[in-house]
Scaffold this motif. Structure first.
Motif, PDB file in Angstrom:
ATOM      1  N   ALA A 258       0.826  -1.176   0.145  1.00 24.00           N
ATOM      2  CA  ALA A 258       0.133  -0.008  -0.100  1.00 24.00           C
ATOM      3  C   ALA A 258       0.968   1.245  -0.011  1.00 24.00           C
ATOM      4  CB  ALA A 258      -0.860  -0.121   1.270  1.00 24.00           C
ATOM      5  N   VAL A 259       1.904   1.200   0.852  1.00 26.30           N
ATOM      6  CA  VAL A 259       2.798   2.220   0.850  1.00 26.30           C
ATOM      7  C   VAL A 259       3.515   2.440  -0.330  1.00 26.30           C
ATOM      8  CG1 VAL A 259       5.140   3.187   2.038  1.00 26.30           C
ATOM      9  CG2 VAL A 259       3.274   2.170   3.259  1.00 26.30           C
ATOM     10  N   ARG A 260       3.988   1.403  -1.248  1.00 20.11           N
ATOM     11  CA  ARG A 260       4.584   1.450  -2.342  1.00 20.11           C
ATOM     12  C   ARG A 260       3.446   2.078  -3.431  1.00 20.11           C
ATOM     13  NH1 ARG A 260       8.346  -2.452  -4.374  1.00 20.11           N
ATOM     14  NH2 ARG A 260       6.547  -2.972  -5.822  1.00 20.11           N
ATOM     15  N   GLU A 261       2.254   1.742  -3.329  1.00 15.67           N
ATOM     16  CA  GLU A 261       1.436   2.127  -4.406  1.00 15.67           C
ATOM     17  C   GLU A 261       0.786   3.419  -4.259  1.00 15.67           C
ATOM     18  OE1 GLU A 261      -1.221  -1.274  -4.428  1.00 15.67           O
ATOM     19  OE2 GLU A 261       0.288  -2.431  -4.897  1.00 15.67           O
ATOM     20  N   ARG A 262       0.513   4.018  -2.951  1.00 16.80           N
ATOM     21  CA  ARG A 262      -0.099   5.095  -2.712  1.00 16.80           C
ATOM     22  C   ARG A 262       0.751   6.233  -2.061  1.00 16.80           C
ATOM     23  NH1 ARG A 262      -4.818   2.041   1.080  1.00 16.80           N
ATOM     24  NH2 ARG A 262      -4.592   0.326  -0.050  1.00 16.80           N
ATOM     25  N   CYS A 263       1.833   5.973  -1.851  1.00 17.70           N
ATOM     26  CA  CYS A 263       2.945   6.952  -1.196  1.00 17.70           C
ATOM     27  C   CYS A 263       4.175   7.288  -2.241  1.00 17.70           C
ATOM     28  CB  CYS A 263       3.465   6.645   0.169  1.00 17.70           C
ATOM     29  SG  CYS A 263       1.828   6.454   1.406  1.00 17.70           S
ATOM     30  N   GLY A 264       3.981   7.132  -3.335  1.00 14.51           N
ATOM     31  CA  GLY A 264       5.043   7.305  -3.972  1.00 14.51           C
ATOM     32  C   GLY A 264       5.644   8.807  -4.044  1.00 14.51           C
ATOM     33  N   LYS A 265       4.841   9.807  -3.922  1.00  9.89           N
ATOM     34  CA  LYS A 265       5.303  11.132  -3.730  1.00  9.89           C
ATOM     35  C   LYS A 265       6.238  11.365  -2.377  1.00  9.89           C
ATOM     36  CE  LYS A 265       3.364  15.628  -3.114  1.00  9.89           C
ATOM     37  NZ  LYS A 265       1.865  16.355  -3.453  1.00  9.89           N
ATOM     38  N   GLN A 266       5.559  10.591  -1.326  1.00  9.74           N
ATOM     39  CA  GLN A 266       6.228  10.590  -0.048  1.00  9.74           C
ATOM     40  C   GLN A 266       7.696  10.021   0.063  1.00  9.74           C
ATOM     41  OE1 GLN A 266       2.767  10.216  -0.634  1.00  9.74           O
ATOM     42  NE2 GLN A 266       2.396  12.139   0.406  1.00  9.74           N
ATOM     43  N   LEU A 267       7.634   8.828  -0.622  1.00  5.09           N
ATOM     44  CA  LEU A 267       8.810   7.957  -0.813  1.00  5.09           C
ATOM     45  C   LEU A 267       9.883   8.674  -1.374  1.00  5.09           C
ATOM     46  CD1 LEU A 267       7.342   4.648  -1.353  1.00  5.09           C
ATOM     47  CD2 LEU A 267       8.593   4.944   0.768  1.00  5.09           C
ATOM     48  N   GLU A 268       9.331   9.437  -2.633  1.00  9.24           N
ATOM     49  CA  GLU A 268      10.582  10.236  -3.341  1.00  9.24           C
ATOM     50  C   GLU A 268      11.068  11.399  -2.662  1.00  9.24           C
ATOM     51  OE1 GLU A 268       8.874  11.441  -7.219  1.00  9.24           O
ATOM     52  OE2 GLU A 268      10.414  13.110  -7.305  1.00  9.24           O
ATOM     53  N   ILE A 269       9.998  12.025  -1.637  1.00  3.26           N
ATOM     54  CA  ILE A 269      10.676  13.127  -0.839  1.00  3.26           C
ATOM     55  C   ILE A 269      11.743  12.657   0.107  1.00  3.26           C
ATOM     56  CG2 ILE A 269       9.906  14.467   0.949  1.00  3.26           C
ATOM     57  CD1 ILE A 269       7.158  15.133  -0.372  1.00  3.26           C
ATOM     58  N   LEU A 270      11.460  11.426   0.695  1.00  4.74           N
ATOM     59  CA  LEU A 270      12.252  10.656   1.550  1.00  4.74           C
ATOM     60  C   LEU A 270      13.499  10.038   0.855  1.00  4.74           C
ATOM     61  CD1 LEU A 270       9.526   9.287   3.889  1.00  4.74           C
ATOM     62  CD2 LEU A 270      11.374  11.183   4.490  1.00  4.74           C
ATOM     63  N   GLY A 271      13.417   9.841  -0.331  1.00  4.11           N
ATOM     64  CA  GLY A 271      14.434   9.211  -1.056  1.00  4.11           C
ATOM     65  C   GLY A 271      14.588   7.729  -0.965  1.00  4.11           C
ATOM     66  N   ARG A 272      13.280   7.279  -0.511  1.00  7.75           N
ATOM     67  CA  ARG A 272      13.475   5.885  -0.366  1.00  7.75           C
ATOM     68  C   ARG A 272      12.749   5.025  -1.289  1.00  7.75           C
ATOM     69  NH1 ARG A 272      15.583   8.289   3.331  1.00  7.75           N
ATOM     70  NH2 ARG A 272      15.833   7.702   5.292  1.00  7.75           N
ATOM     71  N   GLU A 273      13.087   3.603  -1.712  1.00 10.71           N
ATOM     72  CA  GLU A 273      12.660   2.819  -2.318  1.00 10.71           C
ATOM     73  C   GLU A 273      12.232   1.634  -1.794  1.00 10.71           C
ATOM     74  OE1 GLU A 273      14.258   2.097  -6.355  1.00 10.71           O
ATOM     75  OE2 GLU A 273      14.778   4.202  -6.380  1.00 10.71           O
ATOM     76  N   LEU A 274      11.034   0.919  -1.944  1.00  8.12           N
ATOM     77  CA  LEU A 274      10.973  -0.079  -1.113  1.00  8.12           C
ATOM     78  C   LEU A 274      10.720  -1.504  -2.229  1.00  8.12           C
ATOM     79  CD1 LEU A 274       7.898   1.213   1.093  1.00  8.12           C
ATOM     80  CD2 LEU A 274      10.478   1.130   1.670  1.00  8.12           C
ATOM     81  N   ASN A 275      11.379  -2.418  -1.568  1.00 12.47           N
ATOM     82  CA  ASN A 275      11.336  -3.826  -2.494  1.00 12.47           C
ATOM     83  C   ASN A 275       9.884  -4.346  -2.011  1.00 12.47           C
ATOM     84  OD1 ASN A 275      13.917  -3.324  -2.928  1.00 12.47           O
ATOM     85  ND2 ASN A 275      14.851  -4.198  -1.278  1.00 12.47           N
ATOM     86  N   GLU A 276       9.445  -5.024  -3.287  1.00 11.46           N
ATOM     87  CA  GLU A 276       8.309  -5.657  -3.035  1.00 11.46           C
ATOM     88  C   GLU A 276       8.402  -7.055  -2.016  1.00 11.46           C
ATOM     89  OE1 GLU A 276       6.550  -6.813  -6.737  1.00 11.46           O
ATOM     90  OE2 GLU A 276       4.862  -7.802  -5.969  1.00 11.46           O
ATOM     91  N   PRO A 277       7.796  -6.985  -1.124  1.00 16.89           N
ATOM     92  CA  PRO A 277       7.937  -8.397  -0.289  1.00 16.89           C
ATOM     93  C   PRO A 277       7.577  -9.738  -1.001  1.00 16.89           C
ATOM     94  CG  PRO A 277       6.084  -6.850   0.687  1.00 16.89           C
ATOM     95  CD  PRO A 277       6.632  -6.210  -0.730  1.00 16.89           C
ATOM     96  N   ARG A 278       8.498 -10.518  -0.673  1.00 14.45           N
ATOM     97  CA  ARG A 278       8.456 -11.866  -1.234  1.00 14.45           C
ATOM     98  C   ARG A 278       7.560 -12.620  -0.451  1.00 14.45           C
ATOM     99  NH1 ARG A 278      13.722 -12.221  -3.396  1.00 14.45           N
ATOM    100  NH2 ARG A 278      14.109 -13.860  -1.746  1.00 14.45           N
ATOM    101  N   LEU A 279       6.590 -13.380  -0.864  1.00 15.53           N
ATOM    102  CA  LEU A 279       5.875 -14.474   0.075  1.00 15.53           C
ATOM    103  C   LEU A 279       6.263 -15.982  -0.308  1.00 15.53           C
ATOM    104  CD1 LEU A 279       2.304 -12.713   0.330  1.00 15.53           C
ATOM    105  CD2 LEU A 279       4.319 -12.664   2.010  1.00 15.53           C
ATOM    106  N   PRO A 280       6.099 -16.591   0.445  1.00 18.06           N
ATOM    107  CA  PRO A 280       6.037 -16.596   1.986  1.00 18.06           C
ATOM    108  C   PRO A 280       7.450 -16.188   2.509  1.00 18.06           C
ATOM    109  CG  PRO A 280       6.606 -18.884   1.287  1.00 18.06           C
ATOM    110  CD  PRO A 280       6.676 -18.160   0.085  1.00 18.06           C
ATOM    111  N   PHE A 281       7.318 -15.617   3.856  1.00 17.79           N
ATOM    112  CA  PHE A 281       8.588 -15.179   4.484  1.00 17.79           C
ATOM    113  C   PHE A 281       9.302 -16.244   5.030  1.00 17.79           C
ATOM    114  CE2 PHE A 281       6.043 -10.903   5.962  1.00 17.79           C
ATOM    115  CZ  PHE A 281       6.135 -10.555   4.637  1.00 17.79           C
ATOM    116  N   THR A 282      10.452 -16.266   5.068  1.00 21.05           N
ATOM    117  CA  THR A 282      11.455 -17.721   5.584  1.00 21.05           C
ATOM    118  C   THR A 282      11.129 -17.628   6.957  1.00 21.05           C
ATOM    119  OG1 THR A 282      12.860 -17.334   3.656  1.00 21.05           O
ATOM    120  CG2 THR A 282      13.633 -18.735   5.572  1.00 21.05           C
ATOM    121  N   ARG A 283      10.836 -19.012   7.404  1.00 21.36           N
ATOM    122  CA  ARG A 283      10.820 -19.421   8.850  1.00 21.36           C
ATOM    123  C   ARG A 283      12.039 -19.958   9.271  1.00 21.36           C
ATOM    124  NH1 ARG A 283       5.988 -18.372   6.081  1.00 21.36           N
ATOM    125  NH2 ARG A 283       4.400 -19.109   7.293  1.00 21.36           N
TER     126      ARG A 283
END
Length: 437
Positions: A258-283
């Motif tokens: 949701a942050v990746r999709e809806r907060c592009g402007k904010q992530l750009e301001i902060l200079g951050r890029e988020l990786n898409e989480p890969r499911l499942p998470f390792t146990r």
RNA sequence: GCCCUGGUAGUGUAGUGGCCCAUCAUACGGGACUGUCACUCCCGUGACUCGGGUUCAAAUCCCGACCAGGGCGCCA
């Protein structure tokens, strides 16, 4: 009636000649003799108000000349397409109204030209929050919480509110803040844990709470707060903690996406890029985690909780494998709270943490739902079952197998955005030393 | 709770015994400037956390208080 005004991003160069009203804070003022620029900042960005002395009425020019930075103003004027202006347009004002003048000098610089220490910023948090980078964090936080609600609702979780004032320790151990509650002894809740579990006896089946809670620990680090907010969940009729892990994966992935999709402007301001989480998470089993850390050259006493250093080391090892998000599961029973369900091998427990980049964001487990076992575990932990009266009572009359977790929102946001301090992720943080603003 | 470090104009800093009635930037006040966008230029205002001590001499060394930063434990 609300003011009829436009946000800076609602105006375009194509609106050339149109009359508009904008309102916001005086971000900057540049004076060039017969030409004056007032940069106005609103929620969505900035807009330049340009005053050529020859083309605006003298009173308006004088008002603009006298504006102090950060004063709140309303400007009505004509949009003019102008390539030299930011956003490709500027406003030639007919009128400028000072809604609230700002005193000088300012306690910190909202344009960020001169950096301020976090302490100074927090002392003047309202002004600090005017900065785009700071505001962006809270827009992202808002979106993450929104996404959490969306997902949990879609999974039929019921949002609840449990008491913040409690009569006794929820889990033992952690220090509680005492509250003057008439003639009785009371405390601020350190977690909704016991109430969430009791609600499993109601038939709601799945509950969650965006809960604020209080920890009276005298810790003083970039990673701890005395007032925290969490997404707390509890779900009934599970086989084991594995069912909870699946909910967490989808919840966390949903929040990040949701942050990746809806907060592009904010992530750009902060200079951050988020990786898409890969499911499942390792146990990763606790035992294996200890082994991995050991092999990396860091000695960890087996059977103890992972130290901060060990946790970070594990984070590095997992990162090399391309995993930023992973579970550590099956912790030794003796280091987990009394309500934690023992594993088939009772040295271990049906517990887990979710780690992001070597930091613990979520902690949870399958819980004990058998009255006798619960009493036994409370005693083993050196606690007095008499102090858990109404909680224990609920377990006498039918509580289904259940489990849950708590996700620390501040820690989640801090880790997600690589913020240098957890206080950056709270509007008005409460820590060992800070009680204001 | 334990350990380490620090406190200089509004803000951020330089200065580790005399070179300092304290550096620089920014902010603030005044002035010049019609295309700025960290505008530029000129002039001005503004600070050594507090209290004791050492010394001929303390922003600088020592003690205490207060405030702050970081780490550990604990945890979200």
């Amino acid at each position: 009636m609300m003011m009829d005004r436009r946000y800076s991003d609602e105006i375009t160069p194509e609106m050339d000649g149109l009359k508009v009203t904008v309102a916001g804070w005086v971000h900057d003022k540049r004076k060039l003799g017969g030409l004056l620029f007032v940069v106005l900042r609103d929620r969505e960005g900035i807009v330049q108000v340009t005053l050529p002395k020859k083309f605006v009425v003298p009173e308006v020019f004088e008002t603009a000349r006298g504006l102090t930075k950060e004063s709140v103003i309303r400007v009505t004027g004509t949009v003019q397409k102008e390539d030299k202006a930011p956003n490709g347009y500027e406003i030639i004002p007919d009128g400028i109204e000072v809604l609230s003048p700002a005193a000088t000098p300012l306690p910190l610089d909202p344009t960020g030209k001169v950096e301020a220490n976090l302490d100074t910023r927090l002392d003047n948090r309202v002004i600090d929050l005017r900065r785009g980078e700071v505001a962006a964090i809270f827009k992202i936080r808002d979106t993450a919480i929104e996404a959490a609600r969306e997902y949990l609702r879609s999974e039929k979780f019921v949002e609840v509110q449990t008491p913040r004032i409690i009569s006794t320790s929820s889990e033992g151990g952690t220090d509680l803040f005492p509250v003057a509650y008439f003639e009785k002894e009371a405390f601020l809740a350190q977690s909704p844990q016991l109430y969430k579990q009791m609600l499993m006896g109601t038939g709601f089946d799945r509950v969650y709470e965006i809960a604020t809670y209080f920890r009276a620990e005298e810790h003083d680090t970039i990673w701890h707060l005395n007032e925290v907010t969490a997404v707390d969940c509890e779900m009934a009729f599970i086989e084991d903690e594995g069912d909870v892990l699946v909910v967490i994966e989808n919840l966390v992935a949903g929040m990040i996406n949701a942050v990746r999709e809806r907060c592009g402007k904010q992530l750009e301001i902060l200079g951050r890029e988020l990786n898409e989480p890969r499911l499942p998470f390792t146990r990763v089993r606790y035992d294996d985690a200890v082994k991995m850390i050991d092999e990396a050259g860091l000695k960890v006493p087996h059977g103890e909780d992972l130290t901060t250093e060990a946790e970070k080391k594990l984070g590095e090892i997992m990162k090399e494998r391309g995993e930023e998000l992973y579970f550590v599961v099956k912790y030794p029973l003796r280091i987990k709270p009394f309500y934690t369900m023992p594993d088939e091998d009772p040295v271990y427990s049906n517990s887990f943490d979710l780690e992001i980049k070597g930091r613990e964001i979520i902690s949870g487990s399958q819980r004990i739902h058998q009255y006798d076992l619960l009493v036994e575990r409370i005693k083993k932990k050196g606690l007095n079952p008499d102090n858990f009266g109404s909680y224990l009572e609920a377990f006498k009359y039918g509580i289904p197998p259940h489990g849950g977790f708590g996700l620390g929102i501040e820690r989640f946001i801090m880790t997600l955005l690589d913020l240098p301090n957890v206080r950056e992720a709270v509007l008005f943080p409460r820590d060992r030393k800070r009680l204001t603003p």
